[in-house]
Design an enzyme around this catalytic site. Structure first.
Site, PDB file in Angstrom:
ATOM      1  N   ALA A 106       0.965  -1.306  -0.049  1.00 42.24           N
ATOM      2  CA  ALA A 106      -0.044   0.093   0.084  1.00 42.24           C
ATOM      3  C   ALA A 106       0.782   1.322  -0.096  1.00 42.24           C
ATOM      4  O   ALA A 106       2.099   1.230   0.469  1.00 42.24           O
ATOM      5  CB  ALA A 106      -0.918  -0.239   1.037  1.00 42.24           C
ATOM      6  N   LYS A 107       0.314   2.348  -0.359  1.00 44.19           N
ATOM      7  CA  LYS A 107       1.248   3.586  -0.583  1.00 44.19           C
ATOM      8  C   LYS A 107       1.662   4.051   0.821  1.00 44.19           C
ATOM      9  O   LYS A 107       2.854   4.206   1.066  1.00 44.19           O
ATOM     10  CB  LYS A 107       0.466   4.823  -1.331  1.00 44.19           C
ATOM     11  N   ARG A 108       0.755   3.926   1.523  1.00 42.33           N
ATOM     12  CA  ARG A 108       1.035   4.127   3.166  1.00 42.33           C
ATOM     13  C   ARG A 108       2.129   3.526   3.798  1.00 42.33           C
ATOM     14  O   ARG A 108       2.801   3.823   4.515  1.00 42.33           O
ATOM     15  CB  ARG A 108      -0.038   4.478   3.904  1.00 42.33           C
TER      16      ARG A 108
END
Ligand code: GLU
Length: 303
Positions: free
Chosen positions: A270-272
């Site tokens: 995930a980007k986060r």
């Protein structure tokens, strides 16, 4: 003319409708750059279509108009083309279709299967905190039903006064209509479930006149998608989709939920959590063939 649900549940749930060659789709939301997990999902859908002489579609799921950006949509197209994928144009963009989703929402409203919900996230969180062991559905803890008992007249007044509200599914009424349901997954086999367990999911958000669940079901049906492929993170959401398909009389696709791409720590990309975008990997010098191999499709070109 009176229309009623006359077919018994057993007759309506005999397994996926059969199509000779599958229509599959990759349906990203243009809220950021694609990463390796997306590449796997897109290649997976395209490979299934290719192997069985079917069609692979790209669909842009941008109902969240606050977070979606045209530049991310363009990046999705560029990255998928760079990976070697092709799809028919025009591509369906969900933000162009709010009136279509509204028609299907009305069918559920007219069947008395919905209710307006005026709660804020804070109201819901406070109520859930009082009963932390309350049941969970695909979207987290079930909505605790605060607005379920509001008399229609009172709700109407609040709506007419402009109070923001979502529209929720009355899941117990829905379950009583559909009876037990199932779906067919290529890995898990036939999955049977009790529709009441999905909870009173949101059909139309406060800020958007539809929801992921409603729009995905409508579009899969209207685009004749017959094999839905996506990550196992959406396995539970499929129960919601089966309920909506059953209530709305939409065809039942087959499903193939595939494994997710995990990072070294075993976490879903995930980007986060710092997943590298396809763009970044490309800038590092990776080739499309290398990326396809990393996503699990080393033989793509010759397939
Ligand atoms: N738009 C969803 C997402 O980006 C995927 C929808 C689906 O495959 O059903 O997670």
């Amino acid at each position: 003319m009176e229309i009623s649900y006359s077919a018994p549940a057993e007759q309506r749930d005999e397994g996926p409708d059969q199509f000779p060659a599958p229509v599959t789709r990759f349906a990203p939301s243009p809220t950021g750059l694609l990463h390796l997990g997306h590449a796997k999902s897109a290649l997976f859908a395209a490979a299934k279509a290719r192997a069985l002489g079917g069609r692979f579609l790209l669909r842009i799921e941008d109902i969240d108009t606050g977070r979606s950006r045209p530049e991310f949509e363009q990046a999705i197209r560029d990255d998928l083309a760079w990976l070697g994928l092709t799809w028919p144009e025009p591509v369906l963009r969900q933000s162009d279709r709010f009136p279509v989703y509204d028609k299907f929402l009305h069918l559920l409203e007219e069947a008395d299967l919905t209710y307006p919900c005026f709660c804020t996230r804070k109201d819901i969180a406070a109520e859930i905190a009082k009963a932390p062991s309350a049941p969970h559905g695909p979207d987290g803890p079930h909505y605790p039903g605060l607005c379920k008992g509001i008399p229609w007249e009172a709700a109407r007044e609040r709506i007419d006064a402009g109070e923001p509200h979502a529209i929720r599914l009355h899941s117990d009424r829905a379950a009583a209509l559909t009876g037990p349901l199932s779906f067919s997954d290529a890995e898990a086999g036939r999955v049977e479930f009790d529709p009441a367990g999905i909870g009173d999911i949101v059909l139309a958000r406060k800020d958007v006149p539809t929801s992921y669940h409603l729009s995905v079901c409508v579009d899969d049906a209207l685009q004749f998608v017959s094999l839905v492929t996506r990550g196992t993170d959406l396995f539970e959401a499929t129960k919601v989709h089966r309920v909506l398909q059953s209530l709305l009389g939409l065809p039942q696709p087959a499903y193939h939920h595939h494994d997710l791409v995990l990072d070294e720590g075993g976490r879903r990309l995930a980007k986060r959590t710092g997943a590298l975008s396809l763009r970044a990997l490309r800038d590092q010098g990776k080739t499309p063939a290398e990326l396809r191999a990393m996503a699990g499709f080393p033989d793509w070109e010759g397939a």
